[in-house]
Design a protein around this motif. Sequence first.
Motif, PDB file in Angstrom:
ATOM      1  N   PHE A  31       0.810  -1.217   0.000  1.00 22.16           N
ATOM      2  CA  PHE A  31       0.000   0.000   0.000  1.00 22.16           C
ATOM      3  C   PHE A  31       0.844   1.268   0.000  1.00 22.16           C
ATOM      4  N   VAL A  32       2.027   1.219   0.578  1.00 24.10           N
ATOM      5  CA  VAL A  32       2.871   2.424   0.589  1.00 24.10           C
ATOM      6  C   VAL A  32       3.554   2.626  -0.755  1.00 24.10           C
ATOM      7  N   PHE A  33       4.162   1.574  -1.306  1.00 26.10           N
ATOM      8  CA  PHE A  33       4.972   1.749  -2.506  1.00 26.10           C
ATOM      9  C   PHE A  33       4.196   1.563  -3.811  1.00 26.10           C
ATOM     10  N   VAL A  34       3.098   0.807  -3.787  1.00 29.50           N
ATOM     11  CA  VAL A  34       2.321   0.605  -5.011  1.00 29.50           C
ATOM     12  C   VAL A  34       1.150   1.574  -5.094  1.00 29.50           C
ATOM     13  N   PHE A  35       0.407   1.719  -4.007  1.00 26.84           N
ATOM     14  CA  PHE A  35      -0.800   2.554  -4.022  1.00 26.84           C
ATOM     15  C   PHE A  35      -0.617   3.880  -3.290  1.00 26.84           C
ATOM     16  N   GLY A  36       0.519   4.093  -2.636  1.00 25.07           N
ATOM     17  CA  GLY A  36       0.692   5.228  -1.755  1.00 25.07           C
ATOM     18  C   GLY A  36       0.451   6.582  -2.383  1.00 25.07           C
ATOM     19  N   ASP A  37       1.050   6.839  -3.547  1.00 23.21           N
ATOM     20  CA  ASP A  37       0.881   8.148  -4.184  1.00 23.21           C
ATOM     21  C   ASP A  37      -0.567   8.393  -4.577  1.00 23.21           C
ATOM     22  N   ALA A  89       1.693   6.742   4.266  1.00 19.11           N
ATOM     23  CA  ALA A  89       2.297   5.811   5.222  1.00 19.11           C
ATOM     24  C   ALA A  89       1.876   6.168   6.645  1.00 19.11           C
ATOM     25  N   ASN A  90       1.810   7.468   6.949  1.00 20.48           N
ATOM     26  CA  ASN A  90       1.333   7.897   8.261  1.00 20.48           C
ATOM     27  C   ASN A  90      -0.126   7.497   8.471  1.00 20.48           C
ATOM     28  N   TYR A  91      -0.933   7.631   7.426  1.00 22.85           N
ATOM     29  CA  TYR A  91      -2.350   7.328   7.549  1.00 22.85           C
ATOM     30  C   TYR A  91      -2.599   5.837   7.739  1.00 22.85           C
ATOM     31  N   VAL A  92      -1.886   5.000   6.992  1.00 25.39           N
ATOM     32  CA  VAL A  92      -2.189   3.568   6.952  1.00 25.39           C
ATOM     33  C   VAL A  92      -1.538   2.788   8.098  1.00 25.39           C
ATOM     34  N   MET A  93      -0.569   3.380   8.789  1.00 28.38           N
ATOM     35  CA  MET A  93       0.168   2.622   9.798  1.00 28.38           C
ATOM     36  C   MET A  93      -0.708   2.052  10.903  1.00 28.38           C
TER      37      MET A  93
END
Length: 276
Positions: free
Chosen positions: A51-57, A78-82
């Motif tokens: 989710f951070v590197f594929v969907f993050g942007d 990343a802050n939101y999903v952690m």
Amino acid sequence: MSTAFPMTRAARPEPLRDSLTMLGRQIRRLRRYPELTVIVVAIPLIFLLLFVFVFGDTLGAGLAAGAGPVGGDRADYANYVMPAILIMTVASVATGTSSTVSMDMTTGITDRFRSMSISPGSVLTGHALGAVVQNVISLVIVLAVGFAVGFRPAAGPLEWLGATALLLGLSLAVAWLSVVGGLLARSVETASNYGLPLVILPFLGSGFVPTDSMPAGLAWFAEYQPFTPIMDTLRSLMLDTDLSAGTAWAAGAWCVGLTLLGYLYSRRVYARPRKA
């Protein structure tokens, strides 16, 4: 005519001592089989990286466009999903705990414990506390990887203390629910599937996107399921944003309520004769 002799002091069950003994048994198992923790941690780490590197942007930009609590890039997402990843970690431990309890029930060791002069609840307490220990180890690993991929919390000491207490409370609640699953399962293979709904629940809450972006029916479920107030509270504490008192109370109430439910029901199931 039989004469009942009272148990001697040495033979009398001592719940605290017996529970610590059973906890030591679970810790030795974790030390002997570290791959159990590696497997548990792998699932949330895969989702974190995905989710951070594929969907993050893309998801970060969508949250920003919807006036979400983060900005619009990968680091902000990343802050939101952690918090969701941390909840998923706790839920992943539940699958292993259910399997361990079921293994004890099906291999005969539990029958041996029943015949010994130990507190009946200590066997279950050992499993539950062992799961909490495994959760602490797993959460530390996941948080370390989270920092490596861009997680940057703004929490101070008090906020971190609150987040830690909430995660420990949730860990204990999920541990007792997983003990129930292991007691009810008829095989270790079945028990390993009991934690799957808990792993999925963060997706059906505010873990990955805000609930107001969902269709009406799903949004209602997401808003009122147990993990949503817990994830929202963790997010507010870690990012040092405004925290609703109602949300915080709901998070604590869910942890306490689920702990009591799991504890009381597991004691009831454990006391019943196991069907062949």
